[in-house]
Design a protein around this motif. Sequence first.
Motif, PDB file in Angstrom:
ATOM      1  N   VAL A  73      40.059  24.374  70.082  1.00  0.00           N
ATOM      2  CA  VAL A  73      40.425  25.351  71.102  1.00  0.00           C
ATOM      3  C   VAL A  73      39.153  25.807  71.802  1.00  0.00           C
ATOM      4  CG1 VAL A  73      41.399  27.655  71.496  1.00  0.00           C
ATOM      5  CG2 VAL A  73      42.453  26.112  69.818  1.00  0.00           C
ATOM      6  N   GLY A 132      40.658  17.986  73.262  1.00  0.00           N
ATOM      7  CA  GLY A 132      41.760  18.628  72.557  1.00  0.00           C
ATOM      8  C   GLY A 132      41.542  18.834  71.076  1.00  0.00           C
ATOM      9  N   THR A 184      45.819  28.105  80.865  1.00  0.00           N
ATOM     10  CA  THR A 184      44.771  28.996  80.380  1.00  0.00           C
ATOM     11  C   THR A 184      45.283  30.417  80.218  1.00  0.00           C
ATOM     12  OG1 THR A 184      43.100  27.668  81.513  1.00  0.00           O
ATOM     13  CG2 THR A 184      42.456  29.891  80.841  1.00  0.00           C
ATOM     14  N   ARG A 185      44.952  31.017  79.092  1.00  0.00           N
ATOM     15  CA  ARG A 185      45.330  32.398  78.818  1.00  0.00           C
ATOM     16  C   ARG A 185      44.128  33.319  79.029  1.00  0.00           C
ATOM     17  NH1 ARG A 185      49.006  32.092  73.264  1.00  0.00           N
ATOM     18  NH2 ARG A 185      50.912  31.275  74.261  1.00  0.00           N
ATOM     19  N   ASP A 222      41.216  26.601  77.188  1.00  0.00           N
ATOM     20  CA  ASP A 222      42.426  27.236  76.657  1.00  0.00           C
ATOM     21  C   ASP A 222      42.464  28.739  76.924  1.00  0.00           C
ATOM     22  OD1 ASP A 222      43.618  24.899  75.048  1.00  0.00           O
ATOM     23  OD2 ASP A 222      41.538  24.964  74.344  1.00  0.00           O
ATOM     24  N   TYR A 223      41.292  29.367  76.864  1.00  0.00           N
ATOM     25  CA  TYR A 223      41.209  30.825  77.054  1.00  0.00           C
ATOM     26  C   TYR A 223      40.031  31.171  77.946  1.00  0.00           C
ATOM     27  CZ  TYR A 223      44.459  31.374  73.153  1.00  0.00           C
ATOM     28  OH  TYR A 223      45.566  31.312  72.337  1.00  0.00           O
ATOM     29  N   GLU A 262      37.260  28.440  74.481  1.00  0.00           N
ATOM     30  CA  GLU A 262      37.282  29.747  75.127  1.00  0.00           C
ATOM     31  C   GLU A 262      36.057  29.882  76.023  1.00  0.00           C
ATOM     32  OE1 GLU A 262      36.280  34.358  73.909  1.00  0.00           O
ATOM     33  OE2 GLU A 262      37.169  33.033  72.397  1.00  0.00           O
TER      34      GLU A 262
END
Length: 282
Positions: free
Chosen positions: A241, A238, A131-132, A262-263, A243
């Motif tokens: 994306v 998947g 995770t960003r 992912d975010y 967030e």
Amino acid sequence: MTHTPLPDLILEPLIRAALMEDLGTYGDITTRTVIPEKTRYTARLNARENGVISGMQIAALAFRLVDPELKVTAHKADGDTIVAGDLLMEIEGRAASILSAERVALNFAGRLSGIATLTAGFVAQAKGTATRITCTRKTTPGLRLVEKQAVLHGGGFNHRFSLSDAILIKDNHIAAAGGIRPVLRAVKAQASHMIRTEIEVDRLDQLEEVLDEGGAEVVLLDNMDTPTLKDAVAMTAGRLVLEASGNMRMSRVAEVAATGVDYISSGALTHSAQTLDIGLDF
């Protein structure tokens, strides 16, 4: 982590405006009154608490804009981890010039280092996951570019810089347009193939609509609790994306990152960061 600095040409108008604001209509009358013209000094920019530094490029440029003859030597670079007592920068030359640029340099360095430090804390909580951490557009008016740069210095990533960067369909867009399917169909009919689309949902049935309709590459999962985020990740499998956003306190980052999103985006990185204590000493 290595960070490519922004061109001084881009930063200069912002810093020049701050200097003009501080110098007012008649310049630094205190310094001009009490400091002899030829007085020279070496000043030191010092860290007074631990953190991650940002704004060194800007501080150096502020000193040089006031007096191009000042010799500025950086001892720490933007993105470096620092501890209280670290020497960050030395500035040598006319004392009057150093004093006239001091506050603008410190304002930028302290503010941006606070953002970098808070971002680094969020990033640390997500360590061990894919995770960003990313910022939002909740920035100080006029300072978005440098505040987002500070997020990068803290190890985070950037979201949109402006409304023209990407299509981000929020709840009010959905309400005004009549629902999720109408907005996604409008995107498919009108948007350029060069523009990415993100859509906000706050319920799993809305996410199911997005998955069924298509037309978006990214889904913003707004104000969902952790179990619901896990379900969203499983549903999406998947294909898009994801967030996670809304109510993203640092204490919650680790459990949200563990869901597999992912975010994680947080406006707090830029609107609630505490200024890092940095001082200039002769």
